[in-house]
Design a protein around this motif. Structure first.
Motif, PDB file in Angstrom:
ATOM      1  N   GLY A  60      43.162  33.756  55.806  1.00  8.39           N
ATOM      2  CA  GLY A  60      41.714  32.998  55.638  1.00  8.39           C
ATOM      3  C   GLY A  60      41.280  34.411  54.772  1.00  8.39           C
ATOM      4  N   SER A  61      39.871  33.839  54.618  1.00 10.65           N
ATOM      5  CA  SER A  61      38.877  34.599  53.817  1.00 10.65           C
ATOM      6  C   SER A  61      39.406  35.925  54.184  1.00 10.65           C
ATOM      7  N   PHE A  62      39.108  36.471  55.032  1.00 13.18           N
ATOM      8  CA  PHE A  62      39.022  38.056  55.316  1.00 13.18           C
ATOM      9  C   PHE A  62      40.075  38.589  55.232  1.00 13.18           C
ATOM     10  N   GLU A  63      41.089  38.027  55.124  1.00 15.77           N
ATOM     11  CA  GLU A  63      42.951  38.261  54.906  1.00 15.77           C
ATOM     12  C   GLU A  63      42.416  38.296  53.305  1.00 15.77           C
ATOM     13  N   LEU A  64      41.455  37.796  52.109  1.00 11.24           N
ATOM     14  CA  LEU A  64      42.228  38.124  51.035  1.00 11.24           C
ATOM     15  C   LEU A  64      41.964  39.359  50.740  1.00 11.24           C
ATOM     16  N   PRO A  65      41.351  40.409  51.005  1.00  7.02           N
ATOM     17  CA  PRO A  65      41.491  41.783  50.033  1.00  7.02           C
ATOM     18  C   PRO A  65      42.743  42.757  50.119  1.00  7.02           C
ATOM     19  N   LEU A  66      42.953  42.264  51.169  1.00  3.84           N
ATOM     20  CA  LEU A  66      44.652  43.382  51.349  1.00  3.84           C
ATOM     21  C   LEU A  66      45.189  42.341  50.520  1.00  3.84           C
ATOM     22  N   VAL A  67      45.477  41.460  50.922  1.00  3.82           N
ATOM     23  CA  VAL A  67      46.690  41.033  49.769  1.00  3.82           C
ATOM     24  C   VAL A  67      46.371  40.910  48.544  1.00  3.82           C
ATOM     25  N   ALA A  68      45.390  41.300  47.721  1.00  5.31           N
ATOM     26  CA  ALA A  68      44.563  41.067  46.772  1.00  5.31           C
ATOM     27  C   ALA A  68      44.962  42.560  45.680  1.00  5.31           C
ATOM     28  N   GLN A  69      44.748  43.686  46.929  1.00  8.20           N
ATOM     29  CA  GLN A  69      44.814  45.125  46.752  1.00  8.20           C
ATOM     30  C   GLN A  69      46.588  44.793  46.860  1.00  8.20           C
ATOM     31  N   SER A  70      47.363  44.737  47.726  1.00  2.63           N
ATOM     32  CA  SER A  70      48.664  44.935  47.112  1.00  2.63           C
ATOM     33  C   SER A  70      49.179  43.815  46.012  1.00  2.63           C
ATOM     34  N   PHE A  71      48.482  42.795  45.906  1.00  2.00           N
ATOM     35  CA  PHE A  71      49.009  42.537  44.407  1.00  2.00           C
ATOM     36  C   PHE A  71      48.256  43.397  43.006  1.00  2.00           C
ATOM     37  N   ALA A  72      47.401  43.998  43.249  1.00  2.00           N
ATOM     38  CA  ALA A  72      46.569  44.448  42.223  1.00  2.00           C
ATOM     39  C   ALA A  72      47.500  45.768  41.778  1.00  2.00           C
ATOM     40  N   LYS A  73      47.265  46.495  43.262  1.00  2.00           N
ATOM     41  CA  LYS A  73      48.233  47.503  43.098  1.00  2.00           C
ATOM     42  C   LYS A  73      49.806  47.787  42.670  1.00  2.00           C
ATOM     43  N   SER A  74      50.478  46.938  42.702  1.00  2.00           N
ATOM     44  CA  SER A  74      51.555  46.589  42.332  1.00  2.00           C
ATOM     45  C   SER A  74      52.266  47.372  40.609  1.00  2.00           C
ATOM     46  N   GLY A  75      51.270  46.469  40.677  1.00  2.00           N
ATOM     47  CA  GLY A  75      51.676  47.339  38.599  1.00  2.00           C
ATOM     48  C   GLY A  75      52.246  45.510  38.337  1.00  2.00           C
ATOM     49  N   ARG A  76      52.081  44.833  38.471  1.00  2.00           N
ATOM     50  CA  ARG A  76      52.862  43.550  38.035  1.00  2.00           C
ATOM     51  C   ARG A  76      51.732  42.163  38.379  1.00  2.00           C
ATOM     52  N   TYR A  77      50.304  42.226  38.049  1.00  2.00           N
ATOM     53  CA  TYR A  77      49.896  41.402  37.383  1.00  2.00           C
ATOM     54  C   TYR A  77      47.988  42.160  36.564  1.00  2.00           C
ATOM     55  N   GLN A  78      48.356  41.419  35.511  1.00  2.00           N
ATOM     56  CA  GLN A  78      46.392  42.375  34.423  1.00  2.00           C
ATOM     57  C   GLN A  78      44.861  41.794  35.335  1.00  2.00           C
ATOM     58  N   VAL A  79      45.429  40.277  36.180  1.00  3.05           N
ATOM     59  CA  VAL A  79      44.266  40.228  36.705  1.00  3.05           C
ATOM     60  C   VAL A  79      44.857  39.057  38.208  1.00  3.05           C
ATOM     61  N   VAL A  80      43.858  39.404  39.037  1.00  2.63           N
ATOM     62  CA  VAL A  80      44.143  38.146  40.573  1.00  2.63           C
ATOM     63  C   VAL A  80      43.065  37.484  40.677  1.00  2.63           C
ATOM     64  N   ILE A  81      43.554  36.073  41.222  1.00  5.75           N
ATOM     65  CA  ILE A  81      42.246  35.416  41.267  1.00  5.75           C
ATOM     66  C   ILE A  81      42.285  35.160  43.086  1.00  5.75           C
ATOM     67  N   THR A  82      41.181  35.285  43.671  1.00  5.18           N
ATOM     68  CA  THR A  82      41.008  35.052  45.286  1.00  5.18           C
ATOM     69  C   THR A  82      40.552  33.865  45.484  1.00  5.18           C
ATOM     70  N   LEU A  83      41.250  32.328  46.062  1.00  2.55           N
ATOM     71  CA  LEU A  83      40.248  31.350  45.962  1.00  2.55           C
ATOM     72  C   LEU A  83      40.474  31.478  48.189  1.00  2.55           C
ATOM     73  N   GLY A  84      39.084  30.941  47.934  1.00  3.73           N
ATOM     74  CA  GLY A  84      38.840  30.808  50.090  1.00  3.73           C
ATOM     75  C   GLY A  84      37.347  29.891  49.683  1.00  3.73           C
ATOM     76  N   ALA A  85      37.263  28.948  51.280  1.00  2.83           N
ATOM     77  CA  ALA A  85      36.370  28.516  51.551  1.00  2.83           C
ATOM     78  C   ALA A  85      35.683  28.592  52.855  1.00  2.83           C
ATOM     79  N   VAL A  86      33.942  29.348  52.620  1.00  2.00           N
ATOM     80  CA  VAL A  86      34.058  29.646  53.955  1.00  2.00           C
ATOM     81  C   VAL A  86      32.788  29.043  53.953  1.00  2.00           C
ATOM     82  N   ILE A  87      32.418  27.726  55.461  1.00  2.00           N
ATOM     83  CA  ILE A  87      31.943  26.676  56.196  1.00  2.00           C
ATOM     84  C   ILE A  87      30.853  27.656  57.198  1.00  2.00           C
TER      85      ILE A  87
END
Length: 158
Positions: A60-87
């Motif tokens: 869910g959206s609550f977990e987006l920051p943790l994996v975005a952090q993993s992506f960002a720290k990996s050094g493989r990406y210049q940009v990360v996009i998070t997608l979610g929907a909280v209704i």
């Protein structure tokens, strides 16, 4: 005076990570589709064996920051996009989830120096979410444009 701006032109060297919340996947799948369409039209290889794009699914959206952090720290990406929907529902759960997701995503961007696009819809009802995910306009396209602009800008700032 120097002026720096990102571009939306062909981005064949940009590496993008996308983190998608599975909760409300009727909406997030549509956002992802719009996002991939935009990236593809701007020169990003979105094929299954792409070296430019990776996608991770989280509960869910609550977990987006943790994996975005993993992506960002990996050094493989210049940009990360998070997608979610909280209704919004009948309980304060909406407020807690969106507050923590937004704070976490912005903290990851500041801590890592990698742009993280906040592509989390916050709506009062499903109809509003559907309108923003494709019935009237697919904001996934806009989130991808933001990623292209930020990725390009950060490359220029070096």
């Amino acid at each position: 005076m120097a002026t720096f701006e990102g571009l939306f032109t062909q981005s064949s060297s940009l590496k993008v990570g996308i983190v998608v919340a599975r909760f409300n996947d009727l909406i997030t799948n549509k956002l992802l589709s719009g996002c991939l369409d935009c990236l593809s039209r701007h020169g990003i290889d979105v094929s299954a064996n792409s070296s430019q794009l990776d996608t991770a699914w989280v509960p869910g959206s609550f977990e987006l920051p943790l994996v975005a952090q993993s992506f960002a720290k990996s050094g493989r990406y210049q940009v990360v996009i998070t997608l979610g929907a909280v209704i919004r529902g009948d309980t304060p759960h909406f407020d807690v989830v969106i507050s923590e997701a937004s704070k976490g995503i912005s903290a990851v961007s500041r801590e890592t120096g990698i742009p993280i696009v906040f592509g989390v819809l916050t709506t009062d009802n499903m109809q509003q979410a559907l309108e923003r995910a494709g019935i009237k306009n697919n904001l996934g396209w806009n989130y991808a444009l933001q990623a292209l602009e930020l990725g390009s800008l950060m490359q220029k700032l070096g």
